[in-house]
Design an enzyme around this catalytic site. Sequence first.
Site, PDB file in Angstrom:
ATOM      1  N   TRP A  20      47.366  32.738  25.298  1.00  0.00           N
ATOM      2  CA  TRP A  20      45.954  33.013  25.603  1.00  0.00           C
ATOM      3  C   TRP A  20      45.572  32.641  27.027  1.00  0.00           C
ATOM      4  O   TRP A  20      44.511  33.014  27.498  1.00  0.00           O
ATOM      5  CB  TRP A  20      45.045  32.237  24.631  1.00  0.00           C
ATOM      6  CG  TRP A  20      45.417  30.784  24.535  1.00  0.00           C
ATOM      7  CD1 TRP A  20      46.215  30.217  23.576  1.00  0.00           C
ATOM      8  CD2 TRP A  20      45.076  29.729  25.449  1.00  0.00           C
ATOM      9  NE1 TRP A  20      46.397  28.880  23.842  1.00  0.00           N
ATOM     10  CE2 TRP A  20      45.693  28.550  24.971  1.00  0.00           C
ATOM     11  CE3 TRP A  20      44.304  29.653  26.611  1.00  0.00           C
ATOM     12  CZ2 TRP A  20      45.581  27.327  25.624  1.00  0.00           C
ATOM     13  CZ3 TRP A  20      44.184  28.439  27.261  1.00  0.00           C
ATOM     14  CH2 TRP A  20      44.815  27.291  26.772  1.00  0.00           C
ATOM     15  N   LYS A  32      52.221  41.327  20.438  1.00  0.00           N
ATOM     16  CA  LYS A  32      51.251  40.557  19.662  1.00  0.00           C
ATOM     17  C   LYS A  32      50.540  39.603  20.613  1.00  0.00           C
ATOM     18  O   LYS A  32      51.116  38.613  21.062  1.00  0.00           O
ATOM     19  CB  LYS A  32      51.933  39.745  18.563  1.00  0.00           C
ATOM     20  CG  LYS A  32      50.908  39.150  17.598  1.00  0.00           C
ATOM     21  CD  LYS A  32      51.369  37.880  16.917  1.00  0.00           C
ATOM     22  CE  LYS A  32      51.238  36.666  17.763  1.00  0.00           C
ATOM     23  NZ  LYS A  32      49.855  36.326  18.179  1.00  0.00           N
ATOM     24  N   GLY A  68      54.893  30.730  25.417  1.00  0.00           N
ATOM     25  CA  GLY A  68      54.052  29.832  24.632  1.00  0.00           C
ATOM     26  C   GLY A  68      54.666  28.453  24.593  1.00  0.00           C
ATOM     27  O   GLY A  68      55.442  28.079  25.482  1.00  0.00           O
ATOM     28  N   SER A  69      54.338  27.723  23.543  1.00  0.00           N
ATOM     29  CA  SER A  69      54.752  26.320  23.486  1.00  0.00           C
ATOM     30  C   SER A  69      56.228  26.189  23.101  1.00  0.00           C
ATOM     31  O   SER A  69      56.794  27.058  22.437  1.00  0.00           O
ATOM     32  CB  SER A  69      53.880  25.580  22.479  1.00  0.00           C
ATOM     33  OG  SER A  69      54.042  26.165  21.205  1.00  0.00           O
ATOM     34  N   GLU A 107      59.657  31.767  27.689  1.00  0.00           N
ATOM     35  CA  GLU A 107      58.976  31.054  28.765  1.00  0.00           C
ATOM     36  C   GLU A 107      58.125  30.002  28.078  1.00  0.00           C
ATOM     37  O   GLU A 107      57.096  30.316  27.488  1.00  0.00           O
ATOM     38  CB  GLU A 107      58.160  32.054  29.597  1.00  0.00           C
ATOM     39  CG  GLU A 107      57.963  31.593  31.010  1.00  0.00           C
ATOM     40  CD  GLU A 107      56.718  30.773  31.138  1.00  0.00           C
ATOM     41  OE1 GLU A 107      56.818  29.536  31.053  1.00  0.00           O
ATOM     42  OE2 GLU A 107      55.651  31.375  31.308  1.00  0.00           O
ATOM     43  N   LEU A 108      58.602  28.750  28.119  1.00  0.00           N
ATOM     44  CA  LEU A 108      58.028  27.708  27.254  1.00  0.00           C
ATOM     45  C   LEU A 108      57.274  26.659  28.059  1.00  0.00           C
ATOM     46  O   LEU A 108      56.886  26.904  29.186  1.00  0.00           O
ATOM     47  CB  LEU A 108      59.160  27.106  26.411  1.00  0.00           C
ATOM     48  CG  LEU A 108      60.002  28.150  25.659  1.00  0.00           C
ATOM     49  CD1 LEU A 108      61.115  27.487  24.873  1.00  0.00           C
ATOM     50  CD2 LEU A 108      59.125  28.990  24.738  1.00  0.00           C
ATOM     51  N   CYS A 113      51.297  26.709  32.174  1.00  0.00           N
ATOM     52  CA  CYS A 113      52.578  26.015  32.014  1.00  0.00           C
ATOM     53  C   CYS A 113      53.092  25.563  33.373  1.00  0.00           C
ATOM     54  O   CYS A 113      53.929  24.677  33.459  1.00  0.00           O
ATOM     55  CB  CYS A 113      53.591  26.916  31.320  1.00  0.00           C
ATOM     56  SG  CYS A 113      53.676  28.530  32.070  1.00  0.00           S
ATOM     57  N   GLU A 138      52.498  17.768  27.832  1.00  0.00           N
ATOM     58  CA  GLU A 138      51.891  18.781  28.699  1.00  0.00           C
ATOM     59  C   GLU A 138      50.373  18.683  28.512  1.00  0.00           C
ATOM     60  O   GLU A 138      49.859  18.919  27.414  1.00  0.00           O
ATOM     61  CB  GLU A 138      52.413  20.164  28.287  1.00  0.00           C
ATOM     62  CG  GLU A 138      52.096  21.237  29.294  1.00  0.00           C
ATOM     63  CD  GLU A 138      52.777  22.564  28.956  1.00  0.00           C
ATOM     64  OE1 GLU A 138      53.153  22.772  27.787  1.00  0.00           O
ATOM     65  OE2 GLU A 138      52.905  23.408  29.864  1.00  0.00           O
ATOM     66  N   SER A 185      53.633  31.743  41.594  1.00  0.00           N
ATOM     67  CA  SER A 185      53.742  32.949  40.768  1.00  0.00           C
ATOM     68  C   SER A 185      53.600  34.205  41.612  1.00  0.00           C
ATOM     69  O   SER A 185      52.640  34.347  42.372  1.00  0.00           O
ATOM     70  CB  SER A 185      52.648  32.946  39.696  1.00  0.00           C
ATOM     71  OG  SER A 185      52.778  31.781  38.913  1.00  0.00           O
TER      72      SER A 185
END
Length: 503
Positions: free
Chosen positions: A172, A196, A250-251, A272-273, A306, A403, A463
């Site tokens: 999100w 999703k 995500g996590s 990508e955590l 992140c 985090e 980025s």
Amino acid sequence: MTDTTTPTTAVTTTVADDNVSVEGVPTGLFIGGRWRSASGGATFPVRDPSTGEVLAEVADATPEDGIAALDAAVAAQESWAATPPRQRSDLLRAAFDLVREHAEDLAALMTLEMGKPLAEARGEVTYGGEFLRWFSEEAVRIGGDYRTNPEGTGRAIVLKRPVGPVYAITPWNFPLAMATRKIGPALAAGCTVVVKPAELTPLTTLFLVELFRRAGLPDGVLNVVPSLDAKGLSEPIIADRRLRKLTFTGSTPVGSALLKQAADNVLKTSMELGGNAPLLVFDDADLDTAVTAAMLAKFRNVGEACTAANRFFVQEGIADAFTAALTAKVDEFRIGRGSEEGTTMGPLIDDRAVDKAARLVDDAVSRGARLVTGGQRVDRPGTYYAPTVLDDVQPGSDILTTEIFGPVVSITRFATEEEGIRLANDTEFGLIAYAYTSDFARGQRLAERLETGMLGLNTGVVSNAAFPFGGVKSSGLGREGSHEGIEEYLESVYVLTPDPFAA
Ligand code: ADP
């Protein structure tokens, strides 16, 4: 199964006083080239985190809908893979142009559903759109090669083929960029996609998919299934042998659970955590550069990134000056709704995020950290936490191993380069590190010794669609963006042929 509606309800909420409204945002599932309701007709609300008000009701995909989306992606896979690269490129370019044309709508939408200030949302539109342009350019540069074996007795042709249907799960915090970073390379490579989006921020992705539809998307090539039940929806898709690739941002706990599921069918995966980014300031750093860059590294997206600097390690000789200069900047933040003129810091995403920031700050203070500024919730509707600076954070504090995902600076002082590197590497994560020094050789040493996938040297934001984004250790697998990014969606096939000169 109901598939009668074309649920393109308007999001009627206006963006503050300037009365920008986002009209015509789809709220359905997009499967096989059509907008439709969820089977059973269930919906879930999407809220504005700065007020709690409901912005829209979005179709809540069931596991059957998820498989229907995969059916559509599988059905389109062969023809999409056979589509000339120039056509795939043109679709991505047309989508990029539409994203640019609708930049203000997308920015307003992200500000509404996610809370970030409009200026930051506009920045994300630029950044997120670039993945479509970049991969429209990569689509026509997928190569192979021709090799001679070491014995000289054979020749190999190595060709690239799309891996196959992709399932993409996005978070999100960057609702547009995390979607384009996956959709761009997948489509460029010739893979079809089921995406999703996060249940907290599905509207941006729905609108993006609508822009793809308007750009001429062939049926089934890109499908979207928002759902409140991420696990229930995802498990059957991942277990389906027709799926060939899982990409997730995500996590770490969720990523690790998904890797276990992906193992059954030996899926190609990109993960990508989480991160726990160190930010090192050395005595020889230019103070202004370090402070300006550190503000970006920490506070972009209210710290909900992140890549956010999580642990500041500041060398003793510069620590007092750095903390004072940083705190002065932190105290300048103007908190408010992201859509309000002059807001420089919006709300956190939800109550859980505020509770987490508060808990980490309280724990650090109870273990001896000095609270320099902030340290409390903000007394207004919405989920706000004051920008906070903690100095002298002590070993053993939870904030050093968690985090934060919030606007909290945690400073620990160190003496030598060796100690700074040891502290920075003392984590299971390795997504990004930041370092500020005017000694180039030191910068090189850091690049070689910090356990990280990315290093921002004397800068605060790394980025960029043109460069490989990704982490080492528990921060993930694979890279997104750059030419590495498209490789994640391609397989190499090697064809051995005889020596053409053999008698
Ligand atoms: P965060 O804690 O930042 O929300 P998550 O890793 O929980 O991060 O969520 C990132 C994305 O993963 C979201 O789209 C979410 O719906 C999805 N997700 C969460 N849990 C699961 C799960 N068990 N299986 C598949 N997707 C999941």
